[in-house]
Enzyme design. Structure first.
Site, PDB file in Angstrom:
ATOM      1  N   SER A 137       0.835  -1.205   0.000  1.00  0.00           N
ATOM      2  CA  SER A 137       0.000   0.000   0.000  1.00  0.00           C
ATOM      3  C   SER A 137       0.865   1.248   0.000  1.00  0.00           C
ATOM      4  O   SER A 137       1.968   1.255   0.564  1.00  0.00           O
ATOM      5  CB  SER A 137      -0.881   0.000   1.255  1.00  0.00           C
ATOM      6  OG  SER A 137      -1.468   1.265   1.458  1.00  0.00           O
ATOM      7  N   TYR A 161      -2.461   0.278  10.250  1.00  0.00           N
ATOM      8  CA  TYR A 161      -2.663  -0.358   8.940  1.00  0.00           C
ATOM      9  C   TYR A 161      -1.410  -0.214   8.082  1.00  0.00           C
ATOM     10  O   TYR A 161      -0.881  -1.195   7.548  1.00  0.00           O
ATOM     11  CB  TYR A 161      -3.863   0.258   8.213  1.00  0.00           C
ATOM     12  CG  TYR A 161      -3.923  -0.147   6.763  1.00  0.00           C
ATOM     13  CD1 TYR A 161      -4.140  -1.474   6.402  1.00  0.00           C
ATOM     14  CD2 TYR A 161      -3.722   0.785   5.742  1.00  0.00           C
ATOM     15  CE1 TYR A 161      -4.168  -1.856   5.066  1.00  0.00           C
ATOM     16  CE2 TYR A 161      -3.752   0.410   4.411  1.00  0.00           C
ATOM     17  CZ  TYR A 161      -3.969  -0.910   4.079  1.00  0.00           C
ATOM     18  OH  TYR A 161      -3.986  -1.292   2.757  1.00  0.00           O
TER      19      TYR A 161
END
EC number: 5.1.3.2
Length: 354
Positions: A137, A161
């Site tokens: 990501s 995250y």
């Protein structure tokens, strides 16, 4: 562009293949001639997505798709799967994605994103399957040192995250350094949006959406009353944050380009690539584009910034273009068009209104 050459029937395991990006990638894999097995615990996805994939590709290609209900955190599930099927490579999507949720429940994110990936590495090593594409990501860049983000930038994720993705990357790099025969590609996504052009598969989050486009879409179909925009005082042209939105079908093709790279390159090591368009779009620009595509007015409510949100993040795409032969081909207009086709066909997602 991605080669249209058919695969020679390689068998690919897709973890999290019932999810948003996974399901779109499975469609493209099947169309390119790969055999595909999906493992998914259906925590944040539904089996209906797999049924829709089968309908999209037709009965002949559908016979090359197998679904297994399992959880990567249970290493026994993986052991059983690998003992029954010889996989040539793995594409690893499975995991949780939500910045806000990760702040509230970090242990769940480290369990689902990090522990599960370590289990996958152990079982792949045991069965001598050492070609892996990992879903990473752009959050690993945090508040980036430079714009556009380049792959060798400093990495300083700003929330659990992002850190879970960064730790997965570090584990991958360490394992490849220890065992040189591993070939690993880390794909750093920017902001996936859109849907398959058929409108048959798309993003269907459970609960309140974490990301902009599914939130906009739910306002457009009257599931939510208004769009909360977090931050309207950023130093940007309209005060809202800028992100690099990428069509999910471009992302799917990026995975196939990465897979081909693994099969054709001996000394790839563990290499990261950005998958984005290289163009930044503000939140308000995205809202306007969706309004144009849908013909719907999106009511908005301006809210304070969320802690940890960066002002602007968009990708340098040169490395993926040069080394993977991949470049995003869809613009914001097509992203919104396809997102609206999915939303208008399926206003309450795969399973309808309960």
């Amino acid at each position: 562009m991605v080669s249209s050459r058919m695969a020679s029937g390689e068998t690919i395991l897709v973890t999290g293949g019932a999810g948003f990006i996974g399901s779109h990638t499975v469609v493209q894999l099947l169309k390119q001639g790969f055999h595909v097995s999906i493992i998914d615990n259906l925590y944040n996805s539904v089996i209906d997505a797999v049924h829709r994939v089968r309908l999209l590709v037709g009965p002949l290609l559908s016979s090359n798709l197998h679904f297994h209900h399992g959880d990567l955190r249970n290493i026994h599930d993986l052991d059983i799967l690998f003992s029954k099927t010889k996989f040539d490579a793995v594409i690893h999507f499975a995991g949780l994605k939500g910045v806000g949720e990760s702040v509230l429940n970090p242990s769940n994110y480290y369990d689902n994103n990090l522990v599960a990936t370590i289990n996958l590495f152990q079982v792949m090593s045991k069965f001598n399957c050492k070609k892996l594409v990992i879903s990473s990501s752009a959050t690993v860049y945090g508040q980036p040192d430079q714009i556009p983000c380049v792959e060798d930038s400093n990495l300083h994720a700003m929330n659990p995250y992002g850190r879970s993705k960064l730790f997965v990357e570090e584990v991958a790099r360490d394992i490849q350094r220890a065992e040189a025969e591993w070939r690993i590609i880390l794909l750093r996504y920017f902001n996936p949006v859109g849907a398959h052009e058929s409108g048959q598969i798309g993003e269907d989050p459970r609960g309140l959406p974490n990301n902009l486009m599914p939130y906009i879409q739910q306002v457009a179909v009257a599931r939510l009353p208004e769009l909360n925009i977090y931050g309207h005082d950023y130093p940007t042209k309209d005060g809202t944050a800028i992100r690099d939105y990428i069509h999910v079908m471009d992302l799917a093709d990026g995975h196939i380009a990465a897979l081909r790279k693994l099969f054709t390159t001996d000394n790839i090591g563990c290499t990261a690539y950005n998958l984005g368009t290289g163009r930044g779009t503000s939140v308000l620009e995205m809202v306007a584009a969706f309004e144009k595509a849908s013909g719907k007015k999106i009511p908005i409510k301006m809210c304070p910034r969320r802690p940890g949100d960066a002002t602007a993040v968009y990708a340098s795409t040169e490395k993926a273009e040069k080394e993977l032969g991949w470049k995003a081909k869809y613009g914001v207009e097509e992203m919104c068009r396809d997102q609206w086709k999915w939303a208008s066909n399926n206003p309450w997602g795969y399973q309808g209104k309960h």
